[in-house]
Design an enzyme around this catalytic site. Structure first.
Site, PDB file in Angstrom:
ATOM      1  N   CYS A  90       0.838  -1.144  -0.077  1.00 43.94           N
ATOM      2  CA  CYS A  90       0.145  -0.059  -0.063  1.00 43.94           C
ATOM      3  C   CYS A  90       0.802   1.298  -0.126  1.00 43.94           C
ATOM      4  CB  CYS A  90      -1.069  -0.053   1.145  1.00 43.94           C
ATOM      5  SG  CYS A  90      -2.307   1.172   1.028  1.00 43.94           S
ATOM      6  N   HIS A 127      -3.448  -5.167   0.153  1.00 44.24           N
ATOM      7  CA  HIS A 127      -2.801  -5.625   1.404  1.00 44.24           C
ATOM      8  C   HIS A 127      -2.993  -6.908   1.291  1.00 44.24           C
ATOM      9  CE1 HIS A 127      -2.696  -1.946   3.831  1.00 44.24           C
ATOM     10  NE2 HIS A 127      -3.556  -1.412   2.857  1.00 44.24           N
ATOM     11  N   GLU A 177      -1.469  -9.313   2.997  1.00 42.63           N
ATOM     12  CA  GLU A 177      -1.614 -10.061   4.552  1.00 42.63           C
ATOM     13  C   GLU A 177      -2.790 -10.393   5.114  1.00 42.63           C
ATOM     14  OE1 GLU A 177      -1.709  -5.412   5.448  1.00 42.63           O
ATOM     15  OE2 GLU A 177      -0.819  -6.695   3.678  1.00 42.63           O
TER      16      GLU A 177
END
Length: 577
Positions: free
Chosen positions: A397, A524, A526
């Site tokens: 990001c 993102h 994750e």
């Protein structure tokens, strides 16, 4: 629907979220389908506008919901995909009730906390618990509800009352209350004290709820006489007193619960012992993975919120998942981005030297997301160091935008290149505000949730990491993006934008030609990483994907005592030590 409610007492931060997630794991390992709800008593509508320093990371869901980080624990532990409605806040409840009042749904009645707010809470729980979250049709068997805060908090009172009413309406066989409490040890006396838990349970009873199980948090395992005292004065059966003492990491908590037969006690309370199918196989998966974890990898995480590691909780978990899949131990070195800046060299030379020493000793560098201009110049320096010294780099990001800014300044020589977020009057705005974004409202106005990214060439590193897919769906949370008018110049100089949205105007993934691993992602990755399915970008191109798949398959096979157990990798979750 059967409900398991997890409440907390004495102090906050006892690990109710991990406890609730672990309860879900052991119940799912029994062959039950489980869903989760987190109740946050704060007045915010969601966690989107909260400071990471105060509340930890904002976890983003597929539907764009910005939620408490505990929902990330639920998704990772249970391998489910939750919705924004699985996170209930006081703000959401009051907002829904007031909207109904404004359009006249209450037919002129005086709108009150009881019954209107409490009814809204009960209806919300009943409705959300029916939503399938595991990819199968139909509602789950059990809904695990975590009530945030501690018993006795003023803001929790409407929820306590609503849950009391819910327990009465669904019946004793469909409601199990687990109270998480602290058993402290005073340094001078050295005795495990039960009085705080006694007072907490008394407070809970005064509000109309009686705990069926106690989950006692302590530094060391509970002594037998401590359990007996708790049983006697809290009116909880001795077998229903669980001890969650300090362990090396949270993946041991399901083990603790399993070994104390928490699943049996819960299913007995819910009159569902006939559903008990828990696999009692040894921890083959754990043994398999711990044997090979002899090598470690140093990862420099250069961020803005390193003072509170929960601010990057999902990033840490994704690094853990990827390292374990590659038979490595992650060694995360926290670097405050501002400590790398020239200003710190003057004001705090020791911190500056330490930060640069850490960065230079790292095997790879990760720059995560964030907002605001603090520490940005330090991140630019970190990206520059990674690019020029061919150190593997992952920018997420803001980290991707930082790599664009750095490249524009030092390769394209665009003077003052910056993001409009940090310098509104920059002569070279390589990162700009999204055209549809709102500059007046902060909550729920970003590009949020799961969006599709299309790979522009099958030869790029990212496409290969995603198993040569034509596209990938990942979760977003940003309001600034790479300026399209600079794309041609950046690509001509070697910064390739290999992933875009469907319009090809929004840049989603970048790579640097000729670099061992220099990748930026506007999304993102994750948030969708799982212990059995590590995020592709966190694995990196130096990891042997065939070996990763072999490791995960082997882990699954050694822990597949039942079909359900194989599906949720109960034993597999426990390999991380």
């Amino acid at each position: 629907m059967k409900y398991v409610l997890v409440t907390g007492g004495v102090v906050s931060g006892l690990g109710k979220g991990v406890t609730a997630s672990s309860i879900g794991v052991v119940l799912k390992a029994c062959g039950l389908r489980v869903t989760s709800i987190k109740i946050d008593p704060y007045l915010n509508v969601d966690a989107g506008t909260m400071s990471p320093f105060e509340h930890g990371e904002v976890f983003v869901l597929d539907d764009g919901g910005e939620a408490d980080l505990d929902l990330g624990n639920y998704e990772r532990f249970l391998d489910v995909t939750l919705t924004r409605d699985n996170n209930i806040t006081t703000g959401k409840i009051y907002q829904s009730v007031l909207q109904k009042e404004r359009i006249g749904n209450y037919l002129g009645k005086t709108v009150q906390v009881v019954p209107h707010i409490t009814d809204a809470i009960k209806n919300w729980i009943a409705s959300v618990s029916q939503i399938p979250v595991d990819g199968h049709e139909g509602p789950a068997d059990i809904c695990v509800i975590e009530l945030g805060g501690t018993v006795g908090d003023i803001e929790s009172m409407p929820f306590i009352e609503a849950l009391r009413q819910l327990s009465f309406s669904v019946g004793h066989d469909n409601f199990c209350l687990i109270h998480v409490s602290l058993i402290p040890v005073l340094g001078v006396v050295g005795e495990q004290k039960t009085k705080p838990t006694q007072h907490s349970v008394r407070e809970l009873r005064a509000l109309g709820l009686t705990p069926d199980l106690l989950a006692c948090r302590s530094a060391q395992p509970l002594l037998q006489n401590t359990k007996e005292k708790l049983s006697q004065f809290c009116h909880v059966a001795l077998d229903n007193i669980l001890n969650i003492h300090d362990v090396p990491n949270i993946w041991h908590v399901p083990l603790l619960l399993r070994n104390q037969n928490a699943h049996t006690a819960i299913l007995k309370q819910l009159n569902s012992l006939q559903r008990l199918q828990l696999c009692r196989n040894g921890l083959t998966g754990q043994r398999l993975m711990t044997v090979s974890q002899t090598m470690s990898v140093r990862i420099a995480l250069v961020g803005k919120y390193v003072g509170l590691t929960d601010s990057y909780l999902s990033v840490i978990k994704a690094l853990l998942h990827a390292c374990i899949a590659c038979s490595l131990k992650p060694s995360i070195d926290w670097v405050a981005a501002s400590d790398l800046e020239d200003a710190t060299r003057i004001s705090a030379p020791e911190a500056h030297a330490a930060a640069w020493g850490t960065l230079r000793n790292a095997a790879c560098i990760l720059v995560p997301g964030g907002f605001g201009d603090r520490g940005v110049e330090g991140m630019v320096l970190a990206a520059n160091y990674a690019r020029e010294n061919r150190v593997p780099y992952l920018g997420i990001c803001l980290g991707m935008q930082i790599s664009v800014i750095e490249f524009a300044r030092h390769v394209l020589k665009l003077e003052g290149a910056n993001s409009e977020e940090f310098e509104a009057t920059t002569p070279n705005p390589v990162v700009i505000f999204m055209p549809e974004g709102s500059r007046t409202h902060m909550g729920n106005t970003m590009r949020l949730g799961s969006r599709r990214t299309f790979f522009q060439t099958p030869d790029c590193v990212a496409s290969k990491l995603y198993y040569s897919s034509a596209y990938v769906d990942e979760r977003h949370r940003h309001r600034y993006e790479v300026n399209p008018i600079f794309i041609d110049k950046l690509e001509a100089a070697g910064l390739k934008f290999v992933g875009t949205d469907e319009s090809r105007k929004r840049m989603e993934i970048l790579e640097l030609s000729g670099h061992p691993y220099y990748v930026g992602a506007q999304f993102h990755p994750e948030f969708k990483s799982r212990p059995g399915r590590p995020s592709a970008l966190f694995l990196g191109n130096n990891c042997n994907l065939d070996q990763v798949i072999s490791n995960i398959d082997q882990l699954t096979e050694t822990s597949s005592c039942t079909e359900n157990l194989q599906q949720n990798l109960f034993e597999g979750l426990l390999f991380i030590v």
